[in-house]
Every structure is written in structure tokens, then in C-alpha cells.
Scaffold this motif. Sequence first.
Motif, PDB file in Angstrom:
ATOM      1  N   GLN A 151      43.117  39.099  40.641  1.00  0.00           N
ATOM      2  CA  GLN A 151      43.023  39.890  39.949  1.00  0.00           C
ATOM      3  C   GLN A 151      42.642  40.846  39.823  1.00  0.00           C
ATOM      4  O   GLN A 151      43.780  42.296  39.858  1.00  0.00           O
ATOM      5  CB  GLN A 151      42.207  39.642  38.496  1.00  0.00           C
ATOM      6  N   ILE A 152      41.717  41.350  41.165  1.00  0.00           N
ATOM      7  CA  ILE A 152      41.393  42.254  41.312  1.00  0.00           C
ATOM      8  C   ILE A 152      42.367  43.021  42.543  1.00  0.00           C
ATOM      9  O   ILE A 152      43.035  43.996  42.884  1.00  0.00           O
ATOM     10  CB  ILE A 152      39.842  41.918  42.204  1.00  0.00           C
ATOM     11  N   ALA A 153      42.812  41.993  43.596  1.00  0.00           N
ATOM     12  CA  ALA A 153      44.017  42.306  44.423  1.00  0.00           C
ATOM     13  C   ALA A 153      45.395  42.382  44.062  1.00  0.00           C
ATOM     14  O   ALA A 153      45.919  43.559  44.552  1.00  0.00           O
ATOM     15  CB  ALA A 153      44.572  41.358  45.077  1.00  0.00           C
ATOM     16  N   SER A 154      45.481  41.910  42.840  1.00  0.00           N
ATOM     17  CA  SER A 154      46.814  42.501  42.090  1.00  0.00           C
ATOM     18  C   SER A 154      46.661  43.623  41.322  1.00  0.00           C
ATOM     19  O   SER A 154      47.299  44.706  41.075  1.00  0.00           O
ATOM     20  CB  SER A 154      47.111  41.233  40.832  1.00  0.00           C
ATOM     21  N   ALA A 155      45.151  43.752  40.477  1.00  0.00           N
ATOM     22  CA  ALA A 155      45.169  45.032  40.097  1.00  0.00           C
ATOM     23  C   ALA A 155      44.925  46.236  40.669  1.00  0.00           C
ATOM     24  O   ALA A 155      45.737  47.773  40.224  1.00  0.00           O
ATOM     25  CB  ALA A 155      43.937  44.943  39.110  1.00  0.00           C
TER      26      ALA A 155
END
Length: 206
Positions: A151-155
Motif C-alpha cells: 500500500q505504501i509503495a502504491s500510494a
Amino acid sequence: MNRRDFIIKGLKLGGALLAGANISTFLNSIANINNNVAKAADYTLYASDLPIVENYFNFTSLSTRPRTSQIIVHHSAIGGNDDITAADIHRIHLQNGWSGIGYHMFIRKSGLIETGRPLEDIGAHTYQHNNSSIGICLSGNFNDEMPTDMQIASASKLIGLLCQMYSLSPNENTVFGHRDFNATACPGENLYTDLYHLRHMASNFI
């Protein structure tokens, strides 16, 4: 040019970018398709390698957002720690009497990004700031759990690309948590404390 043709052309341009084309050349190519960045922005996302799934939700009524100066981050905080979907949020927001899902982008725990409200339209996610902001929601309750690495990578990449599209810099004056504006715990303590790192990582994609 219809919406699907626009996306296909964006994908072709994106292929050139991923193959090493100059970023200014890429952006100029988009500009000569449509000079209205707010209208073109959602198509440009398809020219990236982000894992995006487009939803075709029906909305009762929508209005075009007059400007974009903020990106506001949320958590779903629904269903405990379950991984819910944009469709779940759309259904709940319709039940609330809204036009439909209030967020523009929704990020699943796998890092998959689902579209919500059309990117160029006014959202329904942050009181008194919807006219100037894009709303991104991550699935989970981040008072109780941590966002996943995916999630952090995509966000971070999504925020970077959105800043690029709307000529913003990913800093404390443009990227916010919901609690910065309204009396709420959203986006949860564990995600809110990560906003500094999200902004920093997002700058790598501009």
C-alpha cells in the motif's frame, strides 16, 4: 476522441516513457492531446505502471472540480481489519445519500489501486476541502494496524504522479491527512505518521 481511445493513446505514450523517453517529451505529448490537465489526469495514470483497476460506478450527480491544490489521504476504517473494496465504499456512500464513492482512488492491501469517483470531479471526503482536493483512501483501520508495504509503495507512486499531473510538489503544503482539516482520527495514527515518508518517496516519481 472517446475515453477508451484516450486511454489507449496514453498507454502507448507510457510505453515510450517506461522505455526511457524524456519525461518532458512525454508530458508535452499529453498536453497536445488535451491542455486541460484536470481533465487529462485520470488518463495519464494509465500511462504509468501502477496496478490500476478502473471501476465504472454509476453516480447520481457530479460536478467538475474547479482547481486541484491538495491531495488528502484517508483510511477506510470499516469492517475491522478486513480488506474491503472500492465497490464496498461506493455502496456505503450511496446508502449515506451521497452521489457515490467520495474518494477518487482506493488502495487495497495488496497495493492494487481501484478508481472511485472520476478524477476530474469534486469528491466527498473532506468537509470544506472537496472543491480543491483529490481523495486517496487506503483499505484498513490504521489506528489498529499498519498499512502494508504494498500500500505504501502504491500510494507514494500515485501521489507522485498526481503531483506531476497537477504541477504540485509533494510536501506538507500539498499532501495531507484527513485529520489536518476535520475533527477525525483519519487516516489513523499509523498511516498519519507515515505521511512524511510518503511525501519523500513520492518526490522520486516526479
